[in-house]
Enzyme design. Structure first.
Site, PDB file in Angstrom:
ATOM      1  N   ASP A   1      31.897  44.528  71.172  1.00 56.00           N
ATOM      2  CA  ASP A   1      31.034  43.508  71.496  1.00 56.00           C
ATOM      3  C   ASP A   1      32.050  42.124  71.371  1.00 56.00           C
ATOM      4  OD1 ASP A   1      28.903  41.792  71.403  1.00 56.00           O
ATOM      5  OD2 ASP A   1      27.784  42.408  69.925  1.00 56.00           O
ATOM      6  N   ILE A   2      31.465  41.980  72.698  1.00 56.84           N
ATOM      7  CA  ILE A   2      32.735  40.929  73.357  1.00 56.84           C
ATOM      8  C   ILE A   2      31.735  39.512  72.110  1.00 56.84           C
ATOM      9  CG2 ILE A   2      30.673  39.866  73.925  1.00 56.84           C
ATOM     10  CD1 ILE A   2      33.224  38.788  76.501  1.00 56.84           C
TER      11      ILE A   2
ATOM     12  N   GLY B   1      21.597  40.372  79.589  1.00 57.74           N
ATOM     13  CA  GLY B   1      23.743  41.653  79.428  1.00 57.74           C
ATOM     14  C   GLY B   1      24.253  40.441  78.487  1.00 57.74           C
ATOM     15  N   VAL B   2      25.686  40.511  79.142  1.00 54.24           N
ATOM     16  CA  VAL B   2      26.485  39.351  78.361  1.00 54.24           C
ATOM     17  C   VAL B   2      26.083  37.994  78.132  1.00 54.24           C
ATOM     18  CG1 VAL B   2      29.231  38.477  78.162  1.00 54.24           C
ATOM     19  CG2 VAL B   2      28.552  40.456  78.843  1.00 54.24           C
ATOM     20  N   ASP B   3      25.339  37.776  79.395  1.00 54.98           N
ATOM     21  CA  ASP B   3      25.043  36.579  78.540  1.00 54.98           C
ATOM     22  C   ASP B   3      23.702  36.094  77.891  1.00 54.98           C
ATOM     23  OD1 ASP B   3      24.902  33.443  79.397  1.00 54.98           O
ATOM     24  OD2 ASP B   3      23.723  34.685  81.201  1.00 54.98           O
TER      25      ASP B   3
ATOM     26  N   SER C   1      30.804  41.132  86.521  1.00 50.77           N
ATOM     27  CA  SER C   1      29.835  41.432  88.051  1.00 50.77           C
ATOM     28  C   SER C   1      29.412  43.278  87.879  1.00 50.77           C
ATOM     29  CB  SER C   1      29.964  40.628  88.841  1.00 50.77           C
ATOM     30  OG  SER C   1      30.184  38.769  89.135  1.00 50.77           O
ATOM     31  N   THR C   2      29.982  43.629  86.555  1.00 52.58           N
ATOM     32  CA  THR C   2      29.731  45.115  86.869  1.00 52.58           C
ATOM     33  C   THR C   2      29.003  45.266  86.315  1.00 52.58           C
ATOM     34  OG1 THR C   2      30.858  45.817  84.758  1.00 52.58           O
ATOM     35  CG2 THR C   2      31.674  45.192  86.477  1.00 52.58           C
ATOM     36  N   GLY C   3      27.308  44.873  85.597  1.00 54.86           N
ATOM     37  CA  GLY C   3      26.035  44.348  85.620  1.00 54.86           C
ATOM     38  C   GLY C   3      25.440  45.222  85.919  1.00 54.86           C
TER      39      GLY C   3
END
Length: 177
Positions: A13-14, A35-37, A125-127
């Site tokens: 987890d970032i 997502g990450v954001d 961009s991969t999500g």
């Protein structure tokens, strides 16, 4: 000549990384998303959103353009800063590789300006943006290899799942490990 940064892959987890800067795969609004954001905004708390709103009230009134990067506080994250970058949506009809490459390069530029020595990147961009993971990893590793310098000692590529981890392992192996 500066020493080359160490590139590592971390499955995890970032938002749990104790680094000088974490990179957020943001949307152009800078106001959070999925997502990450979304994870970075949730874990980092309201300080990140407040800083992003201030950016929108100033130089980024129309949002952050794709391929560019800007830093804010990390709020409650264990990192020192969050570097927001907007990745391109993948297109079969149009080559947007230069924009994805720019996300990594611009994020490293901002990190260097902040004096960051350690940086953690998601697979930008991969999500939901649909970029093929293998190609995204290849672009990421190449861009970071070419652009990391100016005091950056370690770049962590964060892999949320095994598929992403394997893609980054393969990209590192074919780009000088």
């Amino acid at each position: 000549m500066t020493a080359m940064a160490t590139l590592t892959i971390v499955r995890g987890d970032i938002t749990e990384q104790s680094v000088d800067a974490v990179v957020n795969a943001a949307n152009s609004s800078l106001l959070g998303g999925g997502g990450v954001d979304g994870a970075i905004h949730r874990r980092g708390g309201p300080e990140i959103l407040a800083a992003c709103r201030a950016l929108r009230a100033g130089a980024y009134g129309k949002g952050l353009p794709t391929g560019e990067a800007v830093a804010t506080t990390a709020g409650r994250l264990p990192a020192g800063h969050v570097i927001h970058t907007v990745g391109p949506v993948w297109s079969q009809a149009e080559d947007r590789s230069a924009l994805l490459d720019s996300c990594y390069r611009q994020s490293l530029r901002v990190a260097a300006e902040l004096g960051a020595r350690t940086v953690a990147f998601p697979a930008i961009s991969t999500g939901i943006y649909g970029w093929p993971v293998d190609d995204g990893a290849r672009i990421a590793v190449r861009a970071v290899r070419e652009a990391a310098g100016e005091g950056i000692e370690e770049v962590r590529f964060m892999a949320f799942d095994e598929r992403t981890h394997r893609a980054f392992e393969a990209a590192l192996a074919t780009n000088g490990g």
